[in-house]
Scaffold this motif. Structure first.
Motif, mmCIF file in Angstrom:
data_model
loop_
_atom_site.group_PDB
_atom_site.id
_atom_site.type_symbol
_atom_site.label_atom_id
_atom_site.label_comp_id
_atom_site.label_asym_id
_atom_site.label_seq_id
_atom_site.Cartn_x
_atom_site.Cartn_y
_atom_site.Cartn_z
ATOM 1 N N LYS A 359 0.817 -1.211 0.000
ATOM 2 C CA LYS A 359 0.000 0.000 0.000
ATOM 3 C C LYS A 359 0.853 1.265 0.000
ATOM 4 O O LYS A 359 0.551 2.246 -0.699
ATOM 5 C CB LYS A 359 -0.931 -0.024 1.213
ATOM 6 N N GLY A 360 1.915 1.244 0.752
ATOM 7 C CA GLY A 360 2.803 2.403 0.816
ATOM 8 C C GLY A 360 3.425 2.731 -0.523
ATOM 9 O O GLY A 360 3.508 3.906 -0.923
ATOM 10 N N LYS A 361 3.879 1.721 -1.250
ATOM 11 C CA LYS A 361 4.465 1.935 -2.569
ATOM 12 C C LYS A 361 3.451 2.560 -3.528
ATOM 13 O O LYS A 361 3.791 3.431 -4.330
ATOM 14 C CB LYS A 361 4.953 0.604 -3.154
ATOM 15 N N ILE A 362 2.215 2.084 -3.450
ATOM 16 C CA ILE A 362 1.173 2.612 -4.332
ATOM 17 C C ILE A 362 0.904 4.076 -4.006
ATOM 18 O O ILE A 362 0.800 4.929 -4.903
ATOM 19 C CB ILE A 362 -0.116 1.777 -4.201
ATOM 20 N N LEU A 363 0.818 4.401 -2.733
ATOM 21 C CA LEU A 363 0.574 5.788 -2.328
ATOM 22 C C LEU A 363 1.689 6.711 -2.807
ATOM 23 O O LEU A 363 1.437 7.868 -3.172
ATOM 24 C CB LEU A 363 0.435 5.870 -0.806
ATOM 25 N N ARG A 364 2.902 6.208 -2.815
ATOM 26 C CA ARG A 364 4.039 7.052 -3.209
ATOM 27 C C ARG A 364 4.032 7.406 -4.699
ATOM 28 O O ARG A 364 4.786 8.273 -5.128
ATOM 29 C CB ARG A 364 5.355 6.383 -2.808
ATOM 30 N N THR A 365 3.194 6.759 -5.482
ATOM 31 C CA THR A 365 3.066 7.169 -6.883
ATOM 32 C C THR A 365 2.317 8.494 -6.998
ATOM 33 O O THR A 365 2.394 9.161 -8.034
ATOM 34 C CB THR A 365 2.308 6.113 -7.707
ATOM 35 N N GLY A 366 1.593 8.869 -5.957
ATOM 36 C CA GLY A 366 0.811 10.097 -5.978
ATOM 37 C C GLY A 366 -0.663 9.877 -6.228
ATOM 38 O O GLY A 366 -1.439 10.840 -6.233
ATOM 39 N N VAL A 367 -1.093 8.651 -6.433
ATOM 40 C CA VAL A 367 -2.498 8.384 -6.706
ATOM 41 C C VAL A 367 -3.321 8.511 -5.429
ATOM 42 O O VAL A 367 -2.893 8.116 -4.343
ATOM 43 C CB VAL A 367 -2.676 6.970 -7.323
ATOM 44 N N GLY A 368 -4.508 9.121 -5.552
ATOM 45 C CA GLY A 368 -5.438 9.126 -4.444
ATOM 46 C C GLY A 368 -6.183 7.804 -4.402
ATOM 47 O O GLY A 368 -6.604 7.293 -5.441
ATOM 48 N N ILE A 369 -6.339 7.228 -3.214
ATOM 49 C CA ILE A 369 -6.922 5.888 -3.102
ATOM 50 C C ILE A 369 -8.225 5.925 -2.311
ATOM 51 O O ILE A 369 -8.306 6.484 -1.230
ATOM 52 C CB ILE A 369 -5.946 4.902 -2.430
ATOM 53 N N LEU A 370 -9.239 5.294 -2.906
ATOM 54 C CA LEU A 370 -10.491 5.000 -2.214
ATOM 55 C C LEU A 370 -10.590 3.489 -2.069
ATOM 56 O O LEU A 370 -10.268 2.751 -2.992
ATOM 57 C CB LEU A 370 -11.689 5.514 -3.014
ATOM 58 N N GLU A 371 -11.050 3.024 -0.910
ATOM 59 C CA GLU A 371 -11.197 1.586 -0.657
ATOM 60 C C GLU A 371 -12.682 1.248 -0.551
ATOM 61 O O GLU A 371 -13.353 1.656 0.407
ATOM 62 C CB GLU A 371 -10.480 1.185 0.632
ATOM 63 N N TYR A 372 -13.177 0.524 -1.543
ATOM 64 C CA TYR A 372 -14.586 0.138 -1.505
ATOM 65 C C TYR A 372 -14.821 -0.818 -0.352
ATOM 66 O O TYR A 372 -14.114 -1.825 -0.197
ATOM 67 C CB TYR A 372 -15.008 -0.509 -2.825
ATOM 68 N N ASP A 373 -15.828 -0.527 0.472
ATOM 69 C CA ASP A 373 -16.042 -1.290 1.699
ATOM 70 C C ASP A 373 -17.523 -1.585 1.889
ATOM 71 O O ASP A 373 -18.024 -1.621 3.002
ATOM 72 C CB ASP A 373 -15.495 -0.483 2.894
ATOM 73 N N GLY A 374 -18.219 -1.812 0.764
ATOM 74 C CA GLY A 374 -19.667 -1.932 0.797
ATOM 75 C C GLY A 374 -20.219 -3.279 1.190
ATOM 76 O O GLY A 374 -21.437 -3.461 1.204
ATOM 77 N N GLY A 375 -19.356 -4.258 1.454
ATOM 78 C CA GLY A 375 -19.837 -5.559 1.905
ATOM 79 C C GLY A 375 -19.978 -6.601 0.820
ATOM 80 O O GLY A 375 -20.077 -7.789 1.112
ATOM 81 N N VAL A 376 -19.992 -6.187 -0.455
ATOM 82 C CA VAL A 376 -20.013 -7.098 -1.597
ATOM 83 C C VAL A 376 -18.727 -6.869 -2.380
ATOM 84 O O VAL A 376 -18.368 -5.732 -2.674
ATOM 85 C CB VAL A 376 -21.234 -6.838 -2.510
ATOM 86 N N SER A 377 -18.037 -7.948 -2.711
ATOM 87 C CA SER A 377 -16.758 -7.807 -3.404
ATOM 88 C C SER A 377 -16.958 -7.089 -4.739
ATOM 89 O O SER A 377 -17.839 -7.447 -5.525
ATOM 90 C CB SER A 377 -16.117 -9.172 -3.634
ATOM 91 N N TYR A 378 -16.148 -6.086 -4.982
ATOM 92 C CA TYR A 378 -16.249 -5.274 -6.188
ATOM 93 C C TYR A 378 -15.295 -5.818 -7.240
ATOM 94 O O TYR A 378 -14.102 -5.959 -7.000
ATOM 95 C CB TYR A 378 -15.914 -3.825 -5.853
ATOM 96 N N HIS A 379 -15.839 -6.108 -8.432
ATOM 97 C CA HIS A 379 -15.062 -6.747 -9.501
ATOM 98 C C HIS A 379 -14.918 -5.837 -10.715
ATOM 99 O O HIS A 379 -14.472 -6.255 -11.775
ATOM 100 C CB HIS A 379 -15.782 -8.048 -9.905
ATOM 101 N N GLY A 380 -15.290 -4.555 -10.562
ATOM 102 C CA GLY A 380 -15.332 -3.647 -11.700
ATOM 103 C C GLY A 380 -13.966 -3.218 -12.194
ATOM 104 O O GLY A 380 -13.050 -2.966 -11.404
ATOM 105 N N LYS A 381 -13.867 -3.106 -13.528
ATOM 106 C CA LYS A 381 -12.627 -2.676 -14.183
ATOM 107 C C LYS A 381 -12.993 -1.595 -15.188
ATOM 108 O O LYS A 381 -13.507 -1.883 -16.272
ATOM 109 C CB LYS A 381 -11.960 -3.862 -14.877
ATOM 110 N N CYS A 382 -12.773 -0.338 -14.822
ATOM 111 C CA CYS A 382 -13.219 0.758 -15.665
ATOM 112 C C CYS A 382 -12.412 2.006 -15.366
ATOM 113 O O CYS A 382 -11.724 2.090 -14.344
ATOM 114 C CB CYS A 382 -14.711 1.033 -15.433
ATOM 115 N N PHE A 383 -12.494 2.987 -16.268
ATOM 116 C CA PHE A 383 -11.892 4.290 -15.981
ATOM 117 C C PHE A 383 -12.582 5.369 -16.812
ATOM 118 O O PHE A 383 -13.226 5.082 -17.829
ATOM 119 C CB PHE A 383 -10.381 4.294 -16.211
ATOM 120 N N VAL A 384 -12.445 6.606 -16.345
ATOM 121 C CA VAL A 384 -12.870 7.778 -17.111
ATOM 122 C C VAL A 384 -11.704 8.748 -17.184
ATOM 123 O O VAL A 384 -10.911 8.860 -16.238
ATOM 124 C CB VAL A 384 -14.104 8.478 -16.496
ATOM 125 N N ILE A 385 -11.590 9.423 -18.324
ATOM 126 C CA ILE A 385 -10.563 10.442 -18.530
ATOM 127 C C ILE A 385 -11.266 11.730 -18.927
ATOM 128 O O ILE A 385 -11.956 11.783 -19.956
ATOM 129 C CB ILE A 385 -9.565 10.017 -19.617
#
Length: 474
Positions: A359-385
């Motif tokens: 996790k620390g290495k990922i944070l050091r890239t500068g990306v902001g991280i949100l952790e989905y914690d809704g109780g159902v495993s999230y399998h989504g693979k998507c992006f917007v630009i």
């Protein structure tokens, strides 16, 4: 007896070592991106000046995803193609089987391509009468991509991870959903959240992305490493197979009665969005260590964003080069945010282990991280630009998707679809923790973060000790 054991045990050990080393060693070192790939990317155009003859809509709900699949299959008149990593004979799987069988009965040519690993792992295809009811039909062919062959262990890790359904030359669905209950319909207690995109061509046969996808499928279908499975009409005479066929026919009739909306005509123009351009990103299709084409092209595209990049991935397992690419995106773009499962919410223990560890290495890239914690495993693979480009597909941000598997991501230029994507992504992000630092997260108001169970902590700890070295295979 002891003498036989002294002979047999070393032989068994040697065979196991041969399989293990043969499966792992070819993937220890990952290929670099070729100059040719970089040049080809520069020649691609991801934006269109005018509205194209293709339109698109997001399928973010599992029930809608099943309904649209049944609708496309039930309206097909010439050809259906289904490519999927895993296809099970559970409830939603049988719904799809029943629709495919009915299509074949009315003369539609059906081609089903699935990965050889789940077929071997689940043992569902070896004697399953439902799949045999399909494969023995004169209008249906089932092919396995790279079936398991322990005599050739160097081929074991290269898998087919694409998921799409094509109906005639009019419409297709592409995304991250496998063909079983976790992803389709509303069957059972366990499910995954995921994404698909439906693409509709207003001029049949003239859709540019449709033709690209058809060419891609033909390329994979014709690979020598595939095997046609049980293409034998005589299987229909077996009692279990004929009974399975009757059960699928009855199921199809029941679906028509219980869900008439699944079979109703659909005004796709009204239910889809205008699109300027659609581009398909694809990995190489062979089963050896792959050049990371999709990951390179995704991150290169993200680097060109003017203001914002947001992407979702179930888990993130990156080597140094992949993290460097992410850091370059963050250096070039002001606002870069990733949402992934929290450790407690992750349905993949390997992904949970690696995220907690790195996790620390990922944070050091500068990306902001949100952790989905809704109780159902999230399998989504998507992006917007920014406000035009959106993408949905099969690519997880892990080393397996980058270097081992076939993968597809559909990149769509459409302001309307981009707005839809942002709305749907925001709904998930409402249930996400905001990562402040390696040890601190903030939960949304009124929400309490899940706690990782002792069982899961022990499991990820064991995986870290004994299998952490194999993160490039996870």
């Amino acid at each position: 007896m002891k003498k036989k054991r002294r002979i047999i045990l070393p032989i068994v050990a040697a065979v196991l070592c041969y399989i293990a080393l043969g499966a792992v060693l070819p993937f220890v070192y990952q290929p670099a991106v070729k100059e040719e790939t970089k040049e080809q990317f520069e020649q691609k155009s991801f934006y269109g000046e005018d509205v194209s003859n293709e339109r698109a809509a997001i399928l973010s709900d599992n029930v809608d995803a099943l309904a649209e699949r049944i609708r496309l299959i039930s309206h097909a008149r010439e050809r259906i193609i289904l490519s999927t990593f895993e296809f099970r004979n559970d409830e939603s799987g049988k719904d799809v089987m029943a629709a495919l069988l009915a299509a074949a009965d009315r003369g539609v040519e059906v081609q089903i391509l699935m990965d050889g690993m789940p077929a071997f792992k689940n043992l569902q295809l070896s004697s399953d009468p439902y799949f045999q009811a399909l494969s023995s039909h004169e209008n249906i062919q089932i092919a396995l991509y790279n079936p398991i062959n322990l005599l050739q262990p160097w081929k074991l890790m290269g898998r087919l991870h694409d998921k799409y359904l094509i109906a005639d030359d009019i419409a297709y669905i592409l995304g991250g959903r496998n063909t079983y209950d976790y992803f389709l319909g509303d069957y059972g207690d366990y499910k995954n959240y995921d994404w698909d995109v439906l693409v509709y061509s207003e001029e049949p046969g003239q859709g540019e992305s449709m033709n690209t996808l058809l060419d891609y499928f033909s390329q994979i279908w014709e690979l020598p490493l595939n095997r046609i499975w049980k293409d034998n009409p005589e299987l229909q005479s077996r009692n279990r197979v004929s009974q399975a066929r009757e059960a699928l026919e009855e199921r199809y009739a029941s679906m028509q009665e219980e869900h008439p909306d699944w079979f109703a005509d659909c005004d796709y123009r009204e239910n889809t969005r205008e699109v300027n351009h659609i581009e398909l990103l694809a990995n190489p299709t062979h089963c050896q260590a792959k050049e990371p084409v999709v990951y390179y092209e995704m991150t290169e595209l993200m680097k060109q964003a003017e203001e914002e990049v947001r992407f979702h991935t179930p888990y993130i397992i990156c080597n140094d080069w992949m993290l460097q690419r992410l850091a370059e995106v963050c250096e070039n773009v002001e606002d870069v945010v990733m949402m992934t499962n929290s450790v407690a919410n992750n349905g993949n223990p390997f992904g949970a282990m690696d995220y907690r560890k790195n996790k620390g290495k990922i944070l050091r890239t500068g990306v902001g991280i949100l952790e989905y914690d809704g109780g159902v495993s999230y399998h989504g693979k998507c992006f917007v630009i920014d406000d035009r480009l959106s993408s949905i597909g099969s690519f997880n941000w892990d080393m397996r998707s980058a270097y081992l598997d076939t993968e597809l991501m559909l990149v769509i230029d459409s302001k309307q679809l981009n707005a839809d994507m942002r709305t749907e992504m925001a709904e998930y992000e409402k249930m996400a923790l905001t990562v402040v630092d390696e040890d601190t997260t903030l939960a949304p108001e009124g929400m309490t973060a899940q706690k990782t169970s002792l069982k899961d902590r022990l499991l990820t700890g064991i995986i870290s000790i004994f299998a952490g070295w194999a993160r490039f295979l996870m």
